[in-house]
Design an enzyme around this catalytic site. Structure first.
Site, PDB file in Angstrom:
ATOM      1  N   HIS A   1       0.863  -1.084   0.075  1.00 51.20           N
ATOM      2  CA  HIS A   1       0.092   0.056   0.165  1.00 51.20           C
ATOM      3  C   HIS A   1       0.854   1.389   0.083  1.00 51.20           C
ATOM      4  CE1 HIS A   1      -3.549   2.044  -0.021  1.00 51.20           C
ATOM      5  NE2 HIS A   1      -4.343   1.427   0.879  1.00 51.20           N
TER       6      HIS A   1
ATOM      7  N   ASP B   1      -2.134   2.201  -4.681  1.00 50.85           N
ATOM      8  CA  ASP B   1      -3.505   2.388  -3.777  1.00 50.85           C
ATOM      9  C   ASP B   1      -4.525   1.321  -3.949  1.00 50.85           C
ATOM     10  OD1 ASP B   1      -2.391   5.113  -2.757  1.00 50.85           O
ATOM     11  OD2 ASP B   1      -3.077   6.084  -4.402  1.00 50.85           O
TER      12      ASP B   1
END
Length: 430
Positions: free
Chosen positions: A403, A407
């Site tokens: 992450h 995204d």
């Protein structure tokens, strides 16, 4: 004249005194020759394994002391945290000495084996066979002697044994036999009731230790998150059914699903390039590296642990070429013949737990990569198709991503694109 004879006798005296000892000097020749022959010995050292590997564990010797080895014949195996390294004989010769023991930690350049160079010794195979035959004959003849001697001694010393001593001995023997039979029965029933409670402690091999270290490093470094989806495998299974026989006949390659998912991932990366990128730099990384090539790491389960050989330049391959490359790497991994170069690099990983029956799972990122695609078992399930309930072969897909770099929107879009390519393989040709 007399003085000349005396002088001659005096000169000959030392030579006569040495003559009886000539045999001693001849007896000393073999050790002297052995000393000279040591100059022809070859010491085999631990070979260079890789830039990042400086030591390993000596797992086993393939040969024994006294065995003759040909040039380039394997004589030992060294286990590292990535691969097993074979140590081969640089020249033909006979193994004279092991300079290290099994399970020892050895470093690059350390002395390992001493070999006496030269051809195979003549008659070395016949002599052991002859000695075995002699030993066998000796063991067969010995029991005959041992049987006859007691009989002679008994007949000569005790021609008429006393009958009063026999009942006492037999009664004592019967009592001992009954007690001996009762004790095992009691212990067996006790062990059967309690069950086995043994514990065994086995030291982890270097590869397993390295795998554990890397997995924990991935969890501690990456901000891992997993997104799921499901894919209808009907069309890709029909595609494989139609062409697998022709492909096998023309190329000798068994067409599977790994090549289709690899090609689908490559095409999806064109729209989502961050999936093929990585974070590099100090303190966890401060630079994003984007790549125009795709090197896919294929997870392969072996007896010693999970390895990830790399199939390079997948973006330039077709389905058959990808399938062949994956099959070749898988075979090398299972045979233990992978090299450091086969496992170095990799920009994206595909792990197929479905071959073991896994229904769903969350794979762990293979650092420094940013994502890993997990495939799972194909199961028939009831799904809605155009407003109707139909039974379709379905598979769950899982994408674990970093992450920090990806995204959620990009990760989900990537997985949806892979799903679309698999459900309609014709899209891969556009």
């Amino acid at each position: 004249m007399l003085s000349r004879r005396i002088a001659t006798a005096a000169r000959m005296a030392p030579l006569r005194s040495m003559h009886p000892f000539r045999s001693n000097y001849l007896a000393m020749l073999p050790p002297l020759m052995q000393t000279v022959r040591t100059y022809a010995d070859k010491v085999v050292k631990v070979p260079q394994m890789a830039e990042s590997i400086s030591e390993g564990t000596l797992k086993q010797f393939s040969k024994s002391i006294g065995d003759f080895v040909e040039q380039d014949e394997e004589i030992a195996t060294i286990e590292t945290d990535k691969i097993d390294v074979a140590v081969n004989a640089p020249e033909a010769g006979t193994i004279k000495e092991f300079l290290a023991s099994e399970e020892d930690t050895v470093t690059v350049g350390q002395d390992l084996v001493r070999i006496e160079l030269g051809g195979a010794p003549s008659g070395s195979k016949e002599e052991p066979a002859a000695s075995k035959d002699e030993a066998k004959e000796a063991t067969e003849s010995e029991p005959v002697k041992t049987e006859t001697k007691p009989q002679q001694s008994q007949t000569s010393l005790n021609p008429e044994p006393k009958q009063t001593e026999k009942p006492a001995t037999t009664r004592a023997a019967s009592k001992e036999a009954q007690s001996a039979q009762s004790e095992p029965s009691q212990t067996s029933t006790a062990s059967a009731s309690t069950g086995s409670r043994e514990e065994r402690r086995v030291k982890m091999n270097r590869m397993r230790l390295r795998i554990a270290e890397r997995l924990k490093q991935s969890q501690n470094t990456a901000a891992s998150l997993t997104t799921f989806n499901e894919v209808d495998m009907s069309n890709i299974m029909e595609f494989r059914k139609l062409y697998k026989d022709d492909v096998l006949k023309k190329t000798g390659v068994k067409l599977g699903f790994m090549s289709a998912f690899s090609r689908a991932a490559v095409l999806a990366m064109r729209d989502i390039p961050a999936v093929n990128a990585s974070i590099e730099g100090p303190n966890g990384g401060d630079t994003i590296v984007y790549r125009d090539y795709v090197d896919i790491s294929v997870a392969v389960a072996t007896e010693k642990g999970l390895v990830t050989p790399v199939v390079r330049d997948v973006e330039s391959m077709d389905l058959v070429t990808i399938e062949k490359a994956i099959a070749d790497m898988g075979k090398k991994a299972r045979d233990g013949k992978l090299t450091i170069e086969d496992m170095a690099g990799g920009t994206f990983t595909i792990s197929n737990g479905g071959v073991f029956g896994s229904l769903m799972g969350t794979p762990i990122i293979n650092l420094p990569q940013s994502a890993v695609l997990g495939l799972h078992a194909i199961k028939d399930r009831a799904v809605a198709v155009n407003g109707k309930v139909e039974i379709r072969p379905m598979m769950y897909l899982a994408l674990t991503y970093d992450h920090r770099l990806l995204d959620g929107r990009e990760a989900v879009q990537f997985l949806v694109k892979v799903k679309e390519y698999i459900e309609d393989p014709r899209r891969m040709l556009l």
